[in-house]
Design a protein around this motif. Structure first.
Motif, PDB file in Angstrom:
ATOM      1  N   GLY A  55       0.798  -1.213   0.000  1.00 23.02           N
ATOM      2  CA  GLY A  55       0.000   0.000   0.000  1.00 23.02           C
ATOM      3  C   GLY A  55       0.832   1.265   0.000  1.00 23.02           C
ATOM      4  N   THR A  56       2.153   1.096   0.061  1.00 22.33           N
ATOM      5  CA  THR A  56       3.073   2.226   0.054  1.00 22.33           C
ATOM      6  C   THR A  56       4.227   1.907  -0.893  1.00 22.33           C
ATOM      7  N   LEU A  57       4.655   2.888  -1.663  1.00 27.48           N
ATOM      8  CA  LEU A  57       5.791   2.704  -2.574  1.00 27.48           C
ATOM      9  C   LEU A  57       7.069   3.044  -1.821  1.00 27.48           C
ATOM     10  N   THR A  58       7.854   2.009  -1.492  1.00 29.00           N
ATOM     11  CA  THR A  58       9.019   2.176  -0.624  1.00 29.00           C
ATOM     12  C   THR A  58      10.263   1.534  -1.229  1.00 29.00           C
ATOM     13  N   LEU A  59      11.366   1.660  -0.482  1.00 22.49           N
ATOM     14  CA  LEU A  59      12.613   1.018  -0.898  1.00 22.49           C
ATOM     15  C   LEU A  59      12.475  -0.502  -0.944  1.00 22.49           C
ATOM     16  N   ALA A  60      11.539  -1.059  -0.199  1.00 14.74           N
ATOM     17  CA  ALA A  60      11.318  -2.510  -0.245  1.00 14.74           C
ATOM     18  C   ALA A  60      10.867  -2.931  -1.639  1.00 14.74           C
ATOM     19  N   ASP A  61      10.012  -2.132  -2.280  1.00 18.59           N
ATOM     20  CA  ASP A  61       9.573  -2.433  -3.647  1.00 18.59           C
ATOM     21  C   ASP A  61      10.767  -2.397  -4.609  1.00 18.59           C
ATOM     22  N   LYS A  62      11.617  -1.412  -4.424  1.00 20.91           N
ATOM     23  CA  LYS A  62      12.825  -1.301  -5.255  1.00 20.91           C
ATOM     24  C   LYS A  62      13.747  -2.494  -5.018  1.00 20.91           C
ATOM     25  N   GLY A  63      13.878  -2.900  -3.760  1.00 19.04           N
ATOM     26  CA  GLY A  63      14.737  -4.037  -3.430  1.00 19.04           C
ATOM     27  C   GLY A  63      14.246  -5.338  -4.041  1.00 19.04           C
ATOM     28  N   ILE A  64      12.951  -5.559  -4.013  1.00 18.23           N
ATOM     29  CA  ILE A  64      12.386  -6.779  -4.610  1.00 18.23           C
ATOM     30  C   ILE A  64      12.615  -6.778  -6.114  1.00 18.23           C
ATOM     31  N   THR A  65      12.392  -5.636  -6.744  1.00 21.01           N
ATOM     32  CA  THR A  65      12.608  -5.530  -8.185  1.00 21.01           C
ATOM     33  C   THR A  65      14.069  -5.773  -8.507  1.00 21.01           C
ATOM     34  N   ASN A  66      14.972  -5.167  -7.748  1.00 13.21           N
ATOM     35  CA  ASN A  66      16.410  -5.347  -7.967  1.00 13.21           C
ATOM     36  C   ASN A  66      16.821  -6.810  -7.798  1.00 13.21           C
ATOM     37  N   ALA A  67      16.256  -7.482  -6.811  1.00 10.83           N
ATOM     38  CA  ALA A  67      16.595  -8.895  -6.556  1.00 10.83           C
ATOM     39  C   ALA A  67      16.124  -9.809  -7.690  1.00 10.83           C
ATOM     40  N   ASN A  68      15.149  -9.355  -8.465  1.00  9.88           N
ATOM     41  CA  ASN A  68      14.620 -10.177  -9.555  1.00  9.88           C
ATOM     42  C   ASN A  68      15.120  -9.765 -10.938  1.00  9.88           C
TER      43      ASN A  68
END
Length: 88
Positions: A67-80
């Protein structure tokens, strides 16, 4: 990952019954532009939305659906990065 969902004995709004069908859906974490590959373009799209409110226009960038656009979203994308779905 591909998932196939099947329905049987579907009733229509006009009273018809007995219909059925199936649909195949693909899931790939981080593929926010939906081209079946996680690339630097996806990472850039997520990065551009950091700290923004989730809206109908950017919800795909909320990779972890928090529900929030955070560094976690960036981290998941980077990991994939470089992961891809096989041809359908």
């Amino acid at each position: 990952q591909y998932v196939t969902m099947s329905l049987t004995n579907v009733a229509s709004a006009d009273g018809g019954t007995g219909g059925g069908g199936s649909i195949r859906v693909a899931f790939l974490a981080g593929d926010v532009n939906q081209n079946r590959v996680v690339t630097l373009a996806d990472l850039g799209l997520v990065n551009a939305q950091l700290a923004q409110l989730v809206t109908a226009a950017n919800f795909l960038k909320d990779v972890n659906a928090s529900g929030t656009l955070t560094l976690a979203d960036k981290g998941i994308t980077n990991a994939n990065l470089t992961k891809a779905l096989p041809a359908p």
